[in-house]
Design an enzyme around this catalytic site. Structure first.
Site, mmCIF file in Angstrom:
data_model
loop_
_atom_site.group_PDB
_atom_site.id
_atom_site.type_symbol
_atom_site.label_atom_id
_atom_site.label_comp_id
_atom_site.label_asym_id
_atom_site.label_seq_id
_atom_site.Cartn_x
_atom_site.Cartn_y
_atom_site.Cartn_z
ATOM 1 N N LYS A 109 -90.081 -8.253 -24.630
ATOM 2 C CA LYS A 109 -90.827 -8.599 -25.979
ATOM 3 C C LYS A 109 -91.948 -7.488 -26.412
ATOM 4 C CE LYS A 109 -94.176 -12.410 -26.864
ATOM 5 N NZ LYS A 109 -95.250 -13.570 -26.577
ATOM 6 N N GLU A 132 -91.108 -1.189 -15.901
ATOM 7 C CA GLU A 132 -89.705 -1.509 -15.169
ATOM 8 C C GLU A 132 -88.602 -1.451 -16.161
ATOM 9 O OE1 GLU A 132 -92.360 -3.503 -14.840
ATOM 10 O OE2 GLU A 132 -92.759 -4.110 -12.905
ATOM 11 N N GLY A 161 -92.622 -15.372 -23.440
ATOM 12 C CA GLY A 161 -91.788 -14.405 -22.777
ATOM 13 C C GLY A 161 -90.844 -15.452 -21.768
ATOM 14 N N ARG A 162 -91.692 -16.352 -20.809
ATOM 15 C CA ARG A 162 -90.837 -17.406 -20.030
ATOM 16 C C ARG A 162 -90.182 -18.434 -20.691
ATOM 17 N NH1 ARG A 162 -96.170 -16.471 -19.314
ATOM 18 N NH2 ARG A 162 -97.838 -18.233 -19.419
ATOM 19 N N GLU A 164 -96.733 -18.717 -13.346
ATOM 20 C CA GLU A 164 -97.402 -17.749 -14.435
ATOM 21 C C GLU A 164 -98.002 -18.665 -15.726
ATOM 22 O OE1 GLU A 164 -95.228 -14.969 -17.293
ATOM 23 O OE2 GLU A 164 -95.944 -13.634 -15.497
ATOM 24 N N HIS A 194 -80.079 -25.815 6.496
ATOM 25 C CA HIS A 194 -79.739 -24.967 7.792
ATOM 26 C C HIS A 194 -80.794 -23.759 7.729
ATOM 27 C CE1 HIS A 194 -76.335 -27.045 8.467
ATOM 28 N NE2 HIS A 194 -76.043 -27.261 6.958
ATOM 29 N N LYS A 202 -100.929 -3.998 -13.051
ATOM 30 C CA LYS A 202 -100.246 -3.186 -13.930
ATOM 31 C C LYS A 202 -101.284 -1.895 -14.202
ATOM 32 C CE LYS A 202 -97.571 -6.219 -16.821
ATOM 33 N NZ LYS A 202 -97.537 -6.827 -18.084
HETATM 34 O O1 F6P Z 1 -96.221 -8.859 -16.444
HETATM 35 C C1 F6P Z 1 -95.800 -10.315 -17.017
HETATM 36 C C2 F6P Z 1 -95.046 -10.319 -18.069
HETATM 37 O O2 F6P Z 1 -95.559 -9.874 -19.182
HETATM 38 C C3 F6P Z 1 -94.377 -11.685 -18.027
HETATM 39 O O3 F6P Z 1 -95.127 -12.561 -18.833
HETATM 40 C C4 F6P Z 1 -93.096 -11.275 -19.068
HETATM 41 O O4 F6P Z 1 -92.008 -12.350 -19.073
HETATM 42 C C5 F6P Z 1 -92.555 -9.946 -18.365
HETATM 43 O O5 F6P Z 1 -93.814 -9.436 -18.053
HETATM 44 C C6 F6P Z 1 -91.694 -9.341 -19.215
HETATM 45 O O6 F6P Z 1 -92.639 -8.640 -20.433
HETATM 46 P P1 F6P Z 1 -91.727 -8.093 -21.572
HETATM 47 O O7 F6P Z 1 -90.839 -8.927 -22.174
HETATM 48 O O8 F6P Z 1 -92.763 -7.691 -22.752
HETATM 49 O O9 F6P Z 1 -90.965 -6.868 -21.017
#
Ligand code: F6P
Length: 539
Positions: A202, A208, A263-264, A349, A380, A502
Site C-alpha cells: 500500500k 521487507e 491493508g488488512r 492489528e 493431537h 520500525k
Molecule cells: O506494519 C504493519 C503494516 O503497515 C500493516 O498494517 C500492513 O498490512 C503491512 O504493514 C504492509 O504494509 P504495506 O502494504 O504498506 O507494505
C-alpha cells in the site's frame, strides 16, 4: 474493569448469576425436553450457519449483549462505515472495503472500483491464457506475490483455500519475510523466464517488501533479463503509484488501491491480483459477491439475528466478563490453513488498542489473542490443554460440509471430529462417569480422566468451500471486528502500534551494518545483542 454503558453493568450482574451454570444442564432433556436449544441459538446469514448453542449464554445473555451493542452505537458505526464517513479519525480516512464488493451504482467510488477491476481482469486473463509472456517469449508459469501483512496474508489465505479452483497452468507463491530464506526457497526452484513478480505494498515503502522486490529484480537481471524487458516480469500494486514507477515498474503495470482501503481489509482490491490470476476474474467476482452477501446481512438483519453482531458480542462476553485472554479458530478444513494467521492480523492489528476514540485510555480489555490451527491437527497437539487445562479458551470451529477434493471417505471422519470436539468441550466428563470408566481397580485414575466441560464453542457451517462462501466467511470476521471495536470505543482501522519497532529497527540496522564504531546508543541488552551479531556478520 468497567464501561459506563448500562448494559455493561447489567451483564456484570448477569455474569455473576450464570457463571456456575452448566451448559450440559441446559441441554439436558429435563430442561429442554423438545429439545430446542440448538435451534434457538442457530442463526444464518450470507450462506453461513452459526450454531451458538454450545456457548454459556441464555436468552437474557443475548438480550443484554444486543442491548450493549445498541448502546455502544454499533449500528451508527456500521452505517458510517458503509457511507464512507471518516471512521478512521487518527489517519483522517474512510474504511471502504465494502465499496470494493458493492454492486449498487451509487456505492462510493463505484466507477473507480470497476475500472481498476476491469484492468486487473484484462491482465489476469492475459497471464492465464499465456498471451502475456516473459522476455524470452515463454508463457508465465509462476506468479510470486511479494508483500507482507495485509499485502500478503489475505491473498495467500484465499489462494490456498481455493486451490481447487486454481488454473493448472500456473503456480502461486507468496514471499513476505525479509529473511532471505523466504525468497530464496521460492526462486531457487523456478525459471525467471516463466516468472511474474507482483510487488504489493500500500505504501511502497515497507522494508521487507522493498528488500525482497530489489533482490527479485537482481535475480531477473543476473539471469539475463535485459533491464528494458523487466516490465514483462514486474507489476506493482499500491496506493502510492509514483513510488512504484520510481522503483522501475512500467506505469501501465501499476494497479491502484486507495488510502480508503486498510491493508488488512484489502484483498478485495488490486491487492488480490494474485487471487484473480489464480482463480480467474469470474471466480474473483464470486468472492466479492460472497462478501457482499455478508455486507447486506450485516447492514440489514436485526441485531438479534445478525451473525457479525452475535459473533462479536459473544466474543465480548468471554473477553470482558469471563476474562478470557485468547480465542481459538479451528477450521476443520486444510484449505483454510492460513485463515487463523490472516485473522490474527485482522483482529489483533485492528483491535489491539489501548486508546479510545476520545483519546482517553480504556480501563477494560480489548482484543483477545487470536490463534489457531486446522483440525484435526490441533487435537493431537494442544487440545489437551483446552479440555483439561486451567484456562478457558472459547473456540470457533469452522466446518465445510462437502469436500472440495475426491477423497470423499475422509470427510465423515473430519466432520465427526469437529462435532465430537464441540460436544466433548461442552459435556466434559463428570466424576461419576470417570469412576465408571476407571473401575474399582483404578480409583487413582479418576481425577486424570475427569473433564470439567462447560467450555464454550461456536460452530460455523459452510455448505461447500466456494469462492462465494469464502468471501462471506471473511466478511463475517471483518464485521465482527467492527462490532467489537464499537463496544470498546476504539479505532479498528489504524495501526500506530507497529511504528515504534520500525523506527528503532532502522537505527539498529545502521549499527549492525556499520563498518566500525561502538554500539552505545542502546540499553545494555540491545547493545550486547548488536555487538555479538555484528561480529558474526563479519565472519
Ligand atoms: O506494519 C504493519 C503494516 O503497515 C500493516 O498494517 C500492513 O498490512 C503491512 O504493514 C504492509 O504494509 P504495506 O502494504 O504498506 O507494505
Amino acid at each position: 474493569m468497567t464501561n459506563p454503558l448500562p448494559a455493561w453493568s447489567a451483564l456484570q450482574t448477569h455474569y455473576e448469576q450464570i457463571r456456575n451454570e452448566q451448559m450440559r444442564d441446559w441441554f439436558a432433556p429435563a430442561n429442554d425436553p423438545a429439545p430446542t436449544r440448538a435451534e434457538r441459538y442457530t442463526y444464518a446469514g450470507g450462506g453461513i450457519a452459526a450454531d451458538f448453542s454450545k456457548n454459556r449464554i441464555n436468552d437474557t445473555t443475548l438480550k443484554l449483549l444486543v442491548q450493549l451493542a445498541r448502546e455502544a452505537g454499533v449500528e451508527q458505526r456500521r452505517d458510517a462505515m458503509f457511507a464512507g464517513e471518516v471512521v478512521n479519525p487518527t489517519e483522517g480516512r474512510a474504511a471502504l472495503h465494502t465499496a470494493l464488493r458493492a454492486t449498487e451504482p451509487n456505492a462510493p467510488f463505484h466507477a473507480q472500483v470497476l475500472a481498476e477491476k476491469a484492468k486487473m481482469a484484462k491482465f489476469a486473463d492475459a497471464v492465464r491464457s499465456g498471451a502475456w509472456t516473459g522476455y524470452t517469449g515463454k508463457r508465465i508459469r509462476h506468479v510470486v506475490n511479494i508483500g507482507i501483512g495485509g499485502s500478503d496474508l489475505g491473498p495467500k489465505m484465499v489462494v490456498h483455500a481455493l486451490k481447487h479452483l486454481e488454473t493448472p497452468e500456473l503456480d502461486s507463491h507468496f514471499v513476505s519475510n525479509v529473511d532471505g530464506a523466504d525468497l530464496w526457497r521460492v526462486i531457487e526452484d523456478i525459471d525467471p523466464e516463466e516468472t511474474l513478480a507482483i510487488i504489493v505494498s500500500k505504501t511502497f515503502t515497507t522494508l521487507e517488501t522493498m528488500t525482497n522486490a530489489r533482490s527479485m529484480r537482481d535475480w531477473f537481471v543476473k539471469a539475463g533479463c535485459p533491464e528494458d524487458a523487466l516490465a514483462k516480469h514486474f507489476v506493482g500494486v499500491s496506493a502510492n503509484p509514483a513510488e512504484v514507477v520510481k522503483f522501475g515498474i512500467a506505469k501501465e503495470n501499476v494497479f491502484e488501491m486507495w488510502d480508503w482501503v486498510g491493508g488488512r481489509y484489502s484483498l478485495w482490491s488490486a491487492v488480490g491480483l494474485s487471487i484473480m490470476i489464480a482463480i480467474g476474474p469470474q471466480q474473483f467476482d464470486e468472492l466479492l459477491a460472497g462478501a457482499h452477501d455478508m455486507d447486506e446481512h450485516f447492514r440489514t438483519a436485526p441485531l438479534e439475528k445478525n451473525l457479525p453482531v452475535l459473533l462479536g458480542m459473544i466474543g465480548i462476553w468471554y473477553r470482558n466478563f469471563f476474562g478470557s485472554q485468547s480465542y481459538l479458530v479451528a477450521p476443520y478444513s486444510e484449505a483454510l490453513h492460513y485463515l487463523p494467521s490472516y485473522l490474527q492480523q485482522l483482529e489483533m492489528e485492528s483491535n489491539g488498542k489501548q486508546a479510545r476514540l476520545d483519546g482517553k485510555f480504556v480501563d477494560y480489555a480489548t482484543s483477545a489473542i487470536t490463534w489457531g490451527e486446522p483440525g484435526t491437527n490441533g487435537q493431537h497437539a494442544f487440545f489437551q490443554m483446552l479440555h483439561q487445562g486451567t484456562t478457558i479458551v472459547p473456540i470457533d470451529f469452522i466446518a465445510v460440509l462437502t469436500p472440495e477434493h475426491p477423497l470423499a471417505d475422509h470427510h465423515p471422519k473430519l466432520l465427526a471430529n469437529c462435532f465430537a470436539q464441540s460436544e466433548a468441550m461442552m459435556l466434559g466428563r463428570t466424576e461419576e462417569e470417570a469412576k465408571k470408566i476407571a473401575g474399582p481397580d483404578k480409583p487413582e485414575l479418576v481425577p486424570h480422566i475427569m473433564f470439567p466441560g462447560n467450555r464454550p464453542t461456536t460452530t460455523l457451517l459452510v455448505d461447500a468451500l466456494t469462492a462465494r462462501s469464502l468471501g462471506a466467511l471473511i466478511a463475517l470476521y471483518e464485521h465482527k471486528v467492527l462490532v467489537q471495536a464499537s463496544v470498546w470505543n476504539i479505532n479498528p482501522f489504524d495501526q500506530w502500534g507497529v511504528e515504534l519497532g520500525k523506527i528503532l529497527g532502522k537505527v539498529v540496522e545502521a549499527d549492525l551494518t556499520a563498518a566500525s564504531g561502538d554500539v552505545k546508543a542502546h540499553d545494555s541488552s540491545t547493545s550486547a545483542l548488536i555487538a555479538r551479531a555484528r561480529a558474526a556478520l563479519k565472519r
